[in-house]
Design an enzyme around this catalytic site. Structure first.
Site, PDB file in Angstrom:
ATOM      1  CG  ASN A 107       4.800  14.186 -18.196  1.00 38.84           C
ATOM      2  OD1 ASN A 107       5.945  14.617 -18.245  1.00 38.84           O
ATOM      3  ND2 ASN A 107       4.025  14.283 -17.125  1.00 38.84           N
TER       4      ASN A 107
ATOM      5  CG  HIS B  92      -5.837  20.785  -6.487  1.00 37.66           C
ATOM      6  ND1 HIS B  92      -4.677  20.249  -7.009  1.00 37.66           N
ATOM      7  CD2 HIS B  92      -6.445  19.758  -5.826  1.00 37.66           C
ATOM      8  CE1 HIS B  92      -4.591  18.961  -6.675  1.00 37.66           C
ATOM      9  NE2 HIS B  92      -5.652  18.646  -5.976  1.00 37.66           N
TER      10      HIS B  92
ATOM     11  CB  CYS C 298     -17.008  38.692   9.103  1.00 39.61           C
ATOM     12  SG  CYS C 298     -15.556  37.804   8.480  1.00 39.61           S
TER      13      CYS C 298
ATOM     14  CG  ASN D 208      -3.092  23.313 -13.935  1.00 43.33           C
ATOM     15  OD1 ASN D 208      -2.491  22.545 -13.179  1.00 43.33           O
ATOM     16  ND2 ASN D 208      -2.893  23.345 -15.231  1.00 43.33           N
ATOM     17  CB  VAL D 209      -4.937  27.321  -8.673  1.00 44.88           C
ATOM     18  CG1 VAL D 209      -5.239  26.147  -7.753  1.00 44.88           C
ATOM     19  CG2 VAL D 209      -3.433  27.610  -8.687  1.00 44.88           C
ATOM     20  CG  ASP D 210      -3.513  28.107 -14.896  1.00 43.56           C
ATOM     21  OD1 ASP D 210      -4.516  27.775 -15.561  1.00 43.56           O
ATOM     22  OD2 ASP D 210      -2.432  27.482 -14.975  1.00 43.56           O
TER      23      ASP D 210
HETATM   24  P1  OAD Z   1       3.764  18.697 -10.938  1.00 43.42           P
HETATM   25  O1  OAD Z   1       4.662  19.887 -10.839  1.00 43.42           O
HETATM   26  O2  OAD Z   1       3.828  17.682  -9.853  1.00 43.42           O
HETATM   27  O3  OAD Z   1       4.041  17.912 -12.301  1.00 43.42           O
HETATM   28  C1  OAD Z   1       4.094  18.570 -13.517  1.00 43.42           C
HETATM   29  C2  OAD Z   1       4.238  17.530 -14.591  1.00 43.42           C
HETATM   30  O4  OAD Z   1       4.210  18.206 -15.834  1.00 43.42           O
HETATM   31  C3  OAD Z   1       5.538  16.721 -14.551  1.00 43.42           C
HETATM   32  O5  OAD Z   1       5.225  15.338 -14.709  1.00 43.42           O
HETATM   33  C4  OAD Z   1       6.324  17.235 -15.764  1.00 43.42           C
HETATM   34  O6  OAD Z   1       7.120  16.210 -16.373  1.00 43.42           O
HETATM   35  C5  OAD Z   1       5.193  17.643 -16.677  1.00 43.42           C
HETATM   36  N1  OAD Z   1       5.537  18.678 -17.674  1.00 43.42           N
HETATM   37  C6  OAD Z   1       6.468  19.646 -17.612  1.00 43.42           C
HETATM   38  N2  OAD Z   1       6.446  20.389 -18.729  1.00 43.42           N
HETATM   39  C7  OAD Z   1       5.480  19.877 -19.534  1.00 43.42           C
HETATM   40  C8  OAD Z   1       4.972  20.203 -20.824  1.00 43.42           C
HETATM   41  N3  OAD Z   1       5.457  21.215 -21.549  1.00 43.42           N
HETATM   42  N4  OAD Z   1       3.978  19.437 -21.319  1.00 43.42           N
HETATM   43  C9  OAD Z   1       3.467  18.397 -20.619  1.00 43.42           C
HETATM   44  N5  OAD Z   1       3.901  18.051 -19.405  1.00 43.42           N
HETATM   45  C10 OAD Z   1       4.896  18.772 -18.855  1.00 43.42           C
HETATM   46  O7  OAD Z   1       2.282  19.272 -11.142  1.00 43.42           O
HETATM   47  P2  OAD Z   1       0.876  18.568 -10.862  1.00 43.42           P
HETATM   48  O8  OAD Z   1       0.912  17.135 -11.217  1.00 43.42           O
HETATM   49  O9  OAD Z   1      -0.156  19.434 -11.469  1.00 43.42           O
HETATM   50  O10 OAD Z   1      -1.782  20.789  -5.544  1.00 43.42           O
HETATM   51  O11 OAD Z   1       0.802  18.696  -9.298  1.00 43.42           O
HETATM   52  C11 OAD Z   1      -0.339  18.240  -8.651  1.00 43.42           C
HETATM   53  C12 OAD Z   1      -0.630  19.107  -7.461  1.00 43.42           C
HETATM   54  O12 OAD Z   1       0.547  19.227  -6.640  1.00 43.42           O
HETATM   55  C13 OAD Z   1      -0.967  20.544  -7.775  1.00 43.42           C
HETATM   56  O13 OAD Z   1      -2.293  20.743  -8.190  1.00 43.42           O
HETATM   57  C14 OAD Z   1      -0.733  21.185  -6.440  1.00 43.42           C
HETATM   58  C15 OAD Z   1       0.580  20.555  -6.069  1.00 43.42           C
HETATM   59  O14 OAD Z   1       0.790  20.417  -4.724  1.00 43.42           O
HETATM   60  C16 OAD Z   1      -2.329  21.677  -4.705  1.00 43.42           C
HETATM   61  O15 OAD Z   1      -2.018  22.854  -4.708  1.00 43.42           O
HETATM   62  C17 OAD Z   1      -3.339  21.099  -3.780  1.00 43.42           C
END
Ligand code: OAD
Length: 256
Positions: free
Chosen positions: A220, A118, A157, A101-103
């Site tokens: 999840n 990230h 710059c 996460n970027v937050d």
């Molecule tokens: P995703 O949006 O791909 O996946 C989010 C996951 O969180 C899903 O599997 C949901 O089922 C789950 N989810 C939703 N609500 C939830 C909750 N209350 N509790 C637990 N899980 C829950 O996000 P990431 O896997 O973080 O990269 O995505 C990976 C990367 O894809 C990000 O860091 C970003 C994006 O492109 C970059 O910016 C490089």
């Protein structure tokens, strides 16, 4: 119902890795990546904005989109999942928190030394020379989000500032990635929370831990069905499942 072998593994663990994704911040109101975006920005495809090419083509569009996301984060509060992870660090001998996460919600919940694979919305750098500005002077607390916005200029710059996040096609920060991989390969237990596990190389982290012999648990609401030995799923929102897990293993919450 949390399986006994998992409770036992967490009780005995000396080194725990928590690997988090967008889902851990979902209950704080931050949209995950693979949810549809709302409002003004729903017409934009997130993946097509998160590239150096997109920034080169239209810096104001990309900067405005990231300022909108940063504004959402500034308005959000850490939720019980962030708090539970910070609390877990007080119960186990060693905890490494690796986030995609970027937050900054993990930090605001009290977690320290968070490894951001990230990057961060809160640490822009110059697109031209790479220098990071003094963010307290460059970044307003209440960004004007939700529309095109010219990026501020670099004091060194005069190049344009870009968001301090990893874009598609860019490498992850080497030190962060190496530290995360090393932690995964040496931990006893890894908690993967709120990630779809679709974006590599970050998504390798849970598998590395599992192959090195760690117990792996996925938190999840939409758990994968195929699981190996030493692999568990807690199906439900992280803000419910993580506090429950910690309460069952360590008893009542300890004050932060
Ligand atoms: P995703 O949006 O791909 O996946 C989010 C996951 O969180 C899903 O599997 C949901 O089922 C789950 N989810 C939703 N609500 C939830 C909750 N209350 N509790 C637990 N899980 C829950 O996000 P990431 O896997 O973080 O990269 O995505 C990976 C990367 O894809 C990000 O860091 C970003 C994006 O492109 C970059 O910016 C490089």
């Amino acid at each position: 119902m949390i399986p006994d072998p998992l409770l036992d593994a967490l009780h005995r663990a000396r080194h725990v890795v928590v690997f988090s994704g967008a889902g851990v911040s979902a209950e704080s109101g931050i949209p995950t990546f693979r949810d549809s975006l709302t409002g003004l920005w729903e017409r934009f495809d997130a993946a097509s904005l998160a590239t150096p090419e997109a920034f080169r083509a239209d810096p104001a569009l990309v900067w405005g989109w990231y300022e909108w996301r940063r504004m959402k984060v500034l308005q959000a509060q850490p939720n019980p999942a962030h708090m539970a992870i910070a609390e877990l660090a007080r119960h186990v001998p060693h905890l490494t928190l690796v986030t995609q996460n970027v937050d900054d919600l993990h930090e605001r919940a009290g977690s320290t030394d968070v490894i951001h694979l990230h990057g961060s919305l809160h640490q822009p750098r110059c697109f031209n020379c790479g220098k990071s500005p003094d963010t307290s002077r460059t970044m307003p607390d209440e960004p004007e989000g939700g529309r095109r916005l010219e990026p501020p200029r670099c004091a060194a710059c005069s190049g344009q500032l870009r968001p301090g996040v990893v874009w598609f096609g860019e490498s992850l920060p080497t030190e962060a990635l190496n530290t995360a991989f090393a932690a995964a390969q040496s931990c006893d237990l890894l908690i993967s929370v709120g990630t779809s596990g679709m974006v590599y190389p970050a998504a390798e982290v849970p598998g590395l831990a599992w192959h090195a012999g760690a117990v792996v648990v996925h938190v999840n609401p939409q758990p994968q069905t195929d699981r190996s030995e030493r692999e568990f799923a807690l199906a439900g929102p992280a803000g419910e499942q993580l506090p429950l897990l910690i309460r069952q293993v360590f008893g009542q919450a300890t004050p932060g």
